[in-house]
Design an enzyme around this catalytic site. Structure first.
Site, short mmCIF file in Angstrom:
data_model
loop_
_atom_site.label_atom_id
_atom_site.label_comp_id
_atom_site.label_asym_id
_atom_site.label_seq_id
_atom_site.Cartn_x
_atom_site.Cartn_y
_atom_site.Cartn_z
N ASP A 1 0.85 -1.20 0.00
CA ASP A 1 0.00 0.00 0.00
C ASP A 1 0.88 1.25 0.00
OD1 ASP A 1 0.81 -0.48 2.73
OD2 ASP A 1 -0.81 0.82 3.45
N GLU B 1 -0.05 -0.90 5.91
CA GLU B 1 1.02 -0.31 6.72
C GLU B 1 0.82 1.18 6.89
OE1 GLU B 1 4.70 1.34 8.20
OE2 GLU B 1 3.69 1.88 6.33
N1 BES Z 1 8.58 3.16 5.56
C1 BES Z 1 7.93 3.98 6.54
C2 BES Z 1 8.62 3.94 7.88
C3 BES Z 1 9.95 4.62 7.91
C4 BES Z 1 10.03 5.98 7.67
C5 BES Z 1 11.07 3.90 8.17
C6 BES Z 1 11.25 6.61 7.69
C7 BES Z 1 12.28 4.51 8.19
C8 BES Z 1 12.37 5.87 7.94
C9 BES Z 1 6.50 3.51 6.72
O1 BES Z 1 5.88 3.22 5.49
C10 BES Z 1 5.68 4.61 7.35
O2 BES Z 1 5.48 5.62 6.73
N2 BES Z 1 5.21 4.37 8.56
C11 BES Z 1 4.29 5.25 9.21
C12 BES Z 1 3.61 4.42 10.25
C13 BES Z 1 2.29 4.94 10.70
C14 BES Z 1 1.29 5.12 9.61
C15 BES Z 1 1.76 4.02 11.78
C16 BES Z 1 5.04 6.41 9.83
O3 BES Z 1 6.19 6.25 10.28
O4 BES Z 1 4.48 7.50 9.82
MN MN Z 2 7.05 2.09 4.31
MN MN Z 3 5.25 5.16 4.60
#
Ligand code: BES
Ligand code: MN
Ligand code: MN
Length: 455
Positions: A86, A151
């Site tokens: 997604d 996610e």
């Molecule tokens: N891939 C990201 C997480 C991430 C961001 C890892 C920067 C390392 C560096 C993931 O897809 C994401 O955006 N996660 C969200 C989680 C939330 C929706 C619960 C986030 O971090 O905002």
């Molecule tokens: Mn991600």
């Molecule tokens: Mn993300």
């Protein structure tokens, strides 16, 4: 031909296939994309089946999860690969230089929504798998794939699904590529992710918008009130003023501090990369500590009153904001939501009605910083990038990583192939084509290295 030659010879084809994957607008947050999401899950599943793996779409109550499985021998480790198909919404659309779901190549980048987060990165592992199957005829480890579709919306249904299917996901080690390298040509192994807590706050004053001439000065203005409340969430040192917010925070170890000093970091360059006039943050901490090891609080949006063309003189009826807090180990999203609610109730004047909706969030996580799995990851990155990886912590969150440990007892290798300036969640999301190909090589090399680890 070996797996690495296969990847090299098929680079153009791999990129074209990734473009097909990126053309599917699998935005999980928006119900208009429900069918796209399912088509995208099917695309991934079909790809796995095309490679000769067993694969199915699993119903989780939300968007489907793609499961894939490959078994070669009982004597080698089982590797669980996690990723998410997604993507984030594309707005503001007018800031994209091209259509978000029509990938283009420019200056060494592939530009499209999902390019780096996370389609490009997860596809690298499908390619690593393919490279073995098409040359050696088998992969040196057993594989399980968990490619989820929620996610970006907090992995809402995933924990329950895992709880109910522990056997299905049993593995020796998890591999996640959904983050960043340290910088250009600088690979990294991440050893920590922050958690997150979500709340929505609404203050309501008059039961409708009022003429600000007839009534101005007699009733409280919800926007003024909310702005003042938001302003009280931080003190002048950039610390969060919520009572008890730092009660359970974790302290960086000496080893962690040492890793930070090893990282090449240029504060001016960092500032420039943000486009801000000046950096800001909790006093006493450097940017890499602030993002990796300190909890933070941000309003993600604020709404209320009239912002349209021309003038409209009103006291608006209400104002609202969405707030997220990034958490470090020991902090619990539920407790943090309760604390901000209590604080907002305390500071909210009795001239308005206050509503706080608590959405929970994701737990922070630390993964091991040594051991045979980690050595294997370091060797694989060295093979692909010809550099020893740095050890870094990421400020972002991947909810399921903590669940892998707490529910399944499995550690995770966090090896991201993206760059921090890949514009994840922003207009013009991109992924360096070179990093995509090196990600594919890392994946193949990693399977080889992991096969040597005694599980
Ligand atoms: N891939 C990201 C997480 C991430 C961001 C890892 C920067 C390392 C560096 C993931 O897809 C994401 O955006 N996660 C969200 C989680 C939330 C929706 C619960 C986030 O971090 O905002
Ligand atoms: Mn991600
Ligand atoms: Mn993300």
């Amino acid at each position: 031909m070996g797996p690495f030659e296969y990847l090299k010879e098929n680079q153009d084809k791999s990129l074209e296939q990734l473009k097909d994957f990126l053309r599917i607008p699998s935005v999980s947050a928006q119900s208009a994309h429900k069918d796209d999401i399912r088509n995208c899950a099917q695309w991934v599943s079909d790809y796995l089946i095309g490679l000769g793996l067993k694969s199915e779409l699993c119903e989780t109550g939300g968007h489907p999860l793609v499961y894939g499985e490959y078994h070669v021998s009982d004597d080698v480790p089982t590797v669980l690969i996690y990723g998410h198909y997604d993507v984030q919404p594309v707005d503001p659309l007018d800031l994209w230089k091209t259509s978000p779901f029509e990938p283009i190549e420019e200056d060494g980048y592939l530009i499209a929504r999902g390019a780096t987060d996370d389609k490009g990165q997860l596809f690298a592992h499908l390619k690593g798998t393919e490279a073995y199957l098409k040359t050696v005829g088998k992969v040196p480890v057993n594989l399980k794939f968990m490619i989820e579709g929620e996610e970006e919306v907090q992995s809402e249904n995933l924990d329950t699904f895992i709880e109910n299917n522990k056997e299905k996901f049993a593995a020796d080690i998890v591999v996640v590529s959904d983050g960043s390298m340290y910088g250009r040509d600088l690979p990294a192994i991440n050893y920590g992710l922050r958690g997150i807590a979500f709340v929505e706050v609404k203050v309501t004053g008059p039961d409708r918008d009022l003429h600000s001439g007839s009534y101005g000065g007699t009733v409280a203005n919800p926007i003024n009130i909310l702005a003042k409340m938001i302003g009280q969430l931080h003190n002048d040192d950039g610390r969060i003023a919520i009572d008890g917010f730092y009660d359970n925070t974790y302290q960086m170890t000496d080893w962690e501090k040492e890793q930070i000093t090893k990282l090449p970091f240029d504060e001016n360059e960092f500032k420039a990369s943000t486009g801000s006039v000046k950096l800001w943050g909790e006093k006493g901490f450097m940017p890499l500590e602030q993002t990796g090891s300190r909890p933070t609080l941000d309003c993600n949006g604020i709404t209320g009153g009239y912002q349209g063309e021309g003038a409209k003189t009103i006291i608006p009826s209400w104002a609202s904001t969405k707030i997220t807090m990034r958490l470090v180990p020991k902090m619990k999203p539920g407790e943090i939501c309760d604390k901000i609610e209590a604080f907002l109730k305390k500071i909210c004047p009795d001239t308005v009605k206050l509503e706080v909706i608590k959405h929970g969030g994701a737990n922070p996580v630390l993964v091991p910083t040594d051991g045979p799995w980690l050595d294997a990851a370091a060797k694989a990155l060295k093979t692909a990038f010809d550099k020893e990886p740095y050890f870094t912590k990421e400020g972002g969150s991947i909810p399921v990583v903590e669940t892998f440990k707490s529910a399944l007892g499995i550690d995770t290798l966090l090896i991201g192939f993206g760059q921090h300036d890949d514009n994840a969640h922003s207009p013009n999301e991109r992924f360096l084509v070179k990093d995509f190909h090196r990600g594919c090589v890392t994946s193949a090399a990693l399977f080889e290295e992991l096969s040597k680890v005694k599980a």
